[in-house]
Design a protein around this motif. Structure first.
Motif, short mmCIF file in Angstrom:
data_model
loop_
_atom_site.label_atom_id
_atom_site.label_comp_id
_atom_site.label_asym_id
_atom_site.label_seq_id
_atom_site.Cartn_x
_atom_site.Cartn_y
_atom_site.Cartn_z
N TRP A 41 7.75 4.00 -8.80
CA TRP A 41 8.97 3.27 -8.47
C TRP A 41 8.75 1.76 -8.64
O TRP A 41 9.58 1.07 -9.25
N ALA A 42 7.65 1.26 -8.12
CA ALA A 42 7.35 -0.17 -8.24
C ALA A 42 7.21 -0.57 -9.70
O ALA A 42 7.69 -1.64 -10.11
N ALA A 43 6.54 0.26 -10.50
CA ALA A 43 6.35 -0.06 -11.91
C ALA A 43 7.68 -0.14 -12.64
O ALA A 43 7.92 -1.06 -13.44
N TYR A 68 0.83 -1.21 0.00
CA TYR A 68 0.00 0.00 0.00
C TYR A 68 0.86 1.26 0.00
O TYR A 68 0.48 2.29 -0.57
N ALA A 69 2.04 1.19 0.64
CA ALA A 69 2.89 2.37 0.78
C ALA A 69 3.88 2.54 -0.37
O ALA A 69 4.48 3.61 -0.50
N LEU A 70 4.06 1.52 -1.21
CA LEU A 70 5.03 1.62 -2.30
C LEU A 70 4.63 2.73 -3.28
O LEU A 70 3.48 2.80 -3.71
N LEU A 122 -0.04 -3.28 -6.15
CA LEU A 122 -0.08 -2.05 -5.37
C LEU A 122 -1.41 -1.88 -4.64
O LEU A 122 -1.46 -1.25 -3.58
N LEU A 123 -2.49 -2.42 -5.20
CA LEU A 123 -3.81 -2.28 -4.59
C LEU A 123 -4.17 -3.44 -3.67
O LEU A 123 -5.14 -3.35 -2.92
N SER A 124 -3.40 -4.52 -3.72
CA SER A 124 -3.75 -5.71 -2.94
C SER A 124 -3.66 -5.48 -1.43
O SER A 124 -4.35 -6.14 -0.66
#
Length: 339
Positions: free
Chosen positions: A152-154, A146-148, A217-219
Motif C-alpha cells: 500500500w505504501a509503495a 513499521y505497521a504500514l 518502511l524499515l526506519s
C-alpha cells in the motif's frame, strides 16, 4: 581464558554452525517445493499436453526419480557449487543470480542507509523533552512506518511522486534511452568509476523512489530501538554520576548516552538485512525492479524448482554472512559482552 581466546572460540562456533543452518534451510525449501500443490510440468506445458509429452519432460527434469534420489542429487550439486539449471529458461541458476543480485544489493544498501538516517533522526528527536509533542510524534512515526503495509505504501508513493508529480520514473532500474554500463553490475558504482554522470543520474533517479519507500518502511525499527536504548542508558548509574559532576545534559547525551545506545543498532542492522529480503519482494514487483526478489516471485509462480532453491540458498548465505560479521563487530566493540 582471556577475551581474545573466547572471541576466537565464539567465531569458530559460528563458522561451524553456518553450514548447518544453510543445510537446514536448503532442505526445508527442497521439501516444501515438492509437497506444495501444483506441478512444474503443468506450468511448463499446460494442462492440455499429452501424457507422453508430460512423461518425457518429467524425465528430462529428473522429476521421475524417487524423492530421496532427487534430494541426494540436489545436495551433491550444491556441495559442488552447482545451483542447477532453470526449468523455464534453461539458463544456469548461478548466472541468473549473478545478473540479478547486484540490483537487489544496490536497492537494499540504499534502503538501509535511508532507514538508519530516518530512524536515528526520529529516535533522537524527542530526547531533549521526553513525553513532549516531538517525542510523541517520533513514537507515532516509528509505530506507523513499521505497521504500514508495504504494498500500500509503495503504491501511494508511486502515485504521488511518479504519476502525480512526475519527479521519478514509475518503475524500472535504468532509463530505456541509455545503454546500461558494463562492469560490476552496480550501475551507480559503474557510472562513478567510468565518470559517466549521465549514467549516474539515470540510475539514481530510478533508484530513489523504491529505495526511499523501502527505507521508510524499515526506519521505524531503528527509531524504536534507539528510543528504548537511549532512555535505558540515560537512566543508568554512570550517566547519573556524570550529571552529578555538573556536566551539561547535551554532553551527557552525546558523550555518554549516545555511543552506548548505538551499539545495539549494529545488531538491529544485521537483523534488518533479513527483513530487506521480504520487504524488497513486494517493492521490486511493484516498481518492476529487476532484482533477485523479483526473480524469486516469478520462479515461484512458474514452479521453477532449481531457480527457487538457488535463490533461497544464496540469500540465506548472505544473511548468515552478514549476521556473523555483525556479531563479531559487536563483540569487538562492546567489552561488556560475554560469550
Amino acid at each position: 581464558m582471556d577475551r581474545s581466546n573466547k572471541l576466537l572460540r565464539y567465531l569458530a562456533s559460528r563458522l561451524l554452525l553456518a553450514p548447518v543452518m544453510l543445510w537446514l534451510i536448503s532442505s526445508l525449501v527442497f521439501l516444501l517445493l515438492r509437497v506444495a500443490p501444483g506441478d512444474p510440468v503443468d506450468a511448463l506445458l499446460g494442462s492440455r499436453a499429452s501424457v507422453a509429452a508430460r512423461e518425457q519432460l518429467r524425465q528430462q527434469l529428473g522429476l521421475d526419480q524417487p524423492l530421496p534420489m532427487q534430494y541426494l542429487d540436489f545436495l551433491g550439486d550444491l556441495l559442488k557449487g552447482d545451483l542447477g539449471t532453470s526449468m523455464v529458461s534453461a539458463k544456469s541458476v548461478g548466472a541468473i543470480v549473478r545478473d540479478a543480485l547486484p540490483a537487489s544489493i544496490e536497492l537494499g544498501f540504499a534502503a538501509l542507509v535511508i532507514a538508519i538516517v530516518l530512524g536515528l533522526i526520529a529516535g533522537f528527536s524527542g530526547i531533549a523533552k521526553p513525553e513532549g509533542k516531538i517525542d510523541l510524534a517520533g513514537r507515532l512515526y516509528g509505530i506507523g512506518t513499521y505497521a504500514l503495509p508495504s504494498f500500500w505504501a509503495a503504491m501511494v508513493l508511486q502515485l504521488i511522486f511518479a504519476v502525480g508529480l512526475g519527479w521519478f520514473p514509475v518503475g524500472g532500474r535504468f532509463p530505456p534511452t541509455l545503454v546500461p554500463p558494463s562492469g560490476t553490475g552496480f550501475y551507480l558504482l559503474d557510472g562513478v568509476l567510468q565518470g559517466n554522470w549521465q549514467v549516474v543520474s539515470g540510475a539514481l533517479r530510478h533508484l530513489a523512489l523504491p529505495a526511499f519507500t523501502l527505507g521508510l518502511l524499515l526506519s521505524g525499527i531503528f527509531d524504536n530501538a534507539l528510543r528504548l536504548n537511549l532512555r535505558r542508558v540515560l537512566r543508568s548509574d554512570y550517566v547519573e554520576a556524570a550529571r552529578s559532576r555538573g556536566i551539561s545534559e547535551t554532553q551527557v547525551v552525546l558523550r555518554h548516552g549516545l555511543p552506548n545506545a548505538l551499539l545495539p543498532m549494529l545488531t538491529i542492522a544485521g537483523i534488518t538485512v533479513a527483513s530487506l529480503v521480504g520487504g524488497a519482494l513486494l517493492i521490486e514487483v511493484i516498481f518492476s525492479w529487476p532484482g533477485i526478489a523479483n526473480q524469486l516471485q516469478e520462479a515461484i509462480n512458474r514452479r521453477d524448482y532449481p531457480l527457487v532453491q538457488g535463490i533461497v540458498v544464496v540469500v540465506a548465505a548472505l544473511v548468515v554472512l552478514v549476521s556473523l560479521v555483525v556479531d563479531v563487530l559487536v563483540a569487538l566493540l562492546d567489552p561488556r559482552l560475554n560469550f
